[in-house]
Design an enzyme around this catalytic site. Sequence first.
Site, PDB file in Angstrom:
ATOM      1  N   HIS A  15      -6.531  -1.463  -8.718  1.00 60.01           N
ATOM      2  CA  HIS A  15      -5.579  -0.449  -8.280  1.00 60.01           C
ATOM      3  C   HIS A  15      -4.571  -1.094  -7.342  1.00 60.01           C
ATOM      4  O   HIS A  15      -4.715  -2.251  -6.946  1.00 60.01           O
ATOM      5  CB  HIS A  15      -6.263   0.774  -7.655  1.00 60.01           C
ATOM      6  CG  HIS A  15      -7.085   0.477  -6.435  1.00 60.01           C
ATOM      7  ND1 HIS A  15      -6.560  -0.006  -5.269  1.00 60.01           N
ATOM      8  CD2 HIS A  15      -8.416   0.630  -6.208  1.00 60.01           C
ATOM      9  CE1 HIS A  15      -7.506  -0.147  -4.370  1.00 60.01           C
ATOM     10  NE2 HIS A  15      -8.650   0.215  -4.913  1.00 60.01           N
TER      11      HIS A  15
ATOM     12  N   CYS B  17      -3.747   4.668  -6.720  1.00 57.57           N
ATOM     13  CA  CYS B  17      -2.578   4.592  -7.598  1.00 57.57           C
ATOM     14  C   CYS B  17      -2.867   3.553  -8.674  1.00 57.57           C
ATOM     15  O   CYS B  17      -3.281   2.428  -8.369  1.00 57.57           O
ATOM     16  CB  CYS B  17      -1.343   4.201  -6.790  1.00 57.57           C
ATOM     17  SG  CYS B  17       0.188   4.206  -7.742  1.00 57.57           S
TER      18      CYS B  17
ATOM     19  N   ASN C  66      -9.638  -4.699  -7.416  1.00 59.88           N
ATOM     20  CA  ASN C  66     -10.258  -3.426  -7.793  1.00 59.88           C
ATOM     21  C   ASN C  66      -9.498  -2.717  -8.903  1.00 59.88           C
ATOM     22  O   ASN C  66      -9.823  -1.584  -9.264  1.00 59.88           O
ATOM     23  CB  ASN C  66     -10.346  -2.493  -6.579  1.00 59.88           C
ATOM     24  CG  ASN C  66     -11.281  -3.031  -5.519  1.00 59.88           C
ATOM     25  OD1 ASN C  66     -12.223  -3.749  -5.823  1.00 59.88           O
ATOM     26  ND2 ASN C  66     -11.008  -2.689  -4.268  1.00 59.88           N
TER      27      ASN C  66
END
Length: 367
Positions: free
Chosen positions: A262, A297, A260
């Site tokens: 992240h 993040c 994804n």
Amino acid sequence: MMLRGSCNAKIQSLTQCNIWVPTKRHEKPRNVSIMCRSKMHELSMSVATTETNNNGVYTGTRSLADRLRLGSMSEDGLSYKENFIVRCYEVGINKTATVETLANLLQEIGCNHVQAVGFSTDGFATTLTMRMLNLIWVTARMHIEIYRYPAWSDVVEIETWCQPDGKIGMRRDFILKDYANGQVIGRATSKWVMMNMDTRKLERVTPQIADEYLVYCPTQLRLAFPEENNKSLIKIPKLADPSHYSKPGLVPRRADLDMNQHVNNVTYIGWVLESMPQEIIDTHELQSITLDYRRECQHDDVVDSLASKEPTNDTHPKAKTNGVPSATRNDDNGVNFLHLLRLSSDGSEINRGRTEWRRKPSKVRDN
């Protein structure tokens, strides 16, 4: 199952026959190689089976990985079990599997489960409608309890299943056992919410999406932690500033990013543990960990890891064995910590955590 075979040579003697055909209910025609070796000749055969889901719907041709992995659906088709061998590179300083290793296995079996029922093979566990709307599942909360850590070459049997959880999410539970004796060595539960990949905002689970995956969920609520007031339900307070311990300036590596784009869920566990004091690491082992995921993040973020001993009070339920014989109580030798991961740039909260630690067994401390 119907076998169709052809022999390209006359067989004199058959000394070894290797057949790898995972058995499942409702199977679909596929080709599987069966190599039978004798001293002089080889026999090549193909096996044709059928594979459908519980509704009789064709789920596609099984990949080589599907046929070789040590996992299968339960008889009722509502849970999935798989066996994992602990590798040497998955063992830490205590000569046992690390919590990151176990968390990775939970992630792996979850993905294998959804692939086994015919969901997407891109790693996102998405249904057909979710893919059309560009929706994915993201982790909102994870709670893991470890009663005994497996060692190198131990075989761990994990069972997992999923169920709806509220209007925007679902839950996935896990039971970990020592395959050699059937003893429960850990349990875990997680909550997932649906996010739009374009807007990065959460969205409700529509009836159409729910219908696509509810057929694979237990009709009656089944929980890995059925006990009242169990530790997976504890609300994690925000860590008071300043913290007792800190590890600033953590930067995601390229290898920490998932499909994804992240930071992978398991990476947060490692970051949380980075701020633990060395004296606790030397004398204690992690008994349970709970993480609340607050925001994504990205690869260029810089993260601070903060930790403090949890204040002793009676507002939290006392630690229990939760009905599992192999669980150990968090007695006077145990200690609990609260954790916070935040962006170094503006202090934005990424993750809240809570850990419980028990004294290491004496044979581990002495090594």
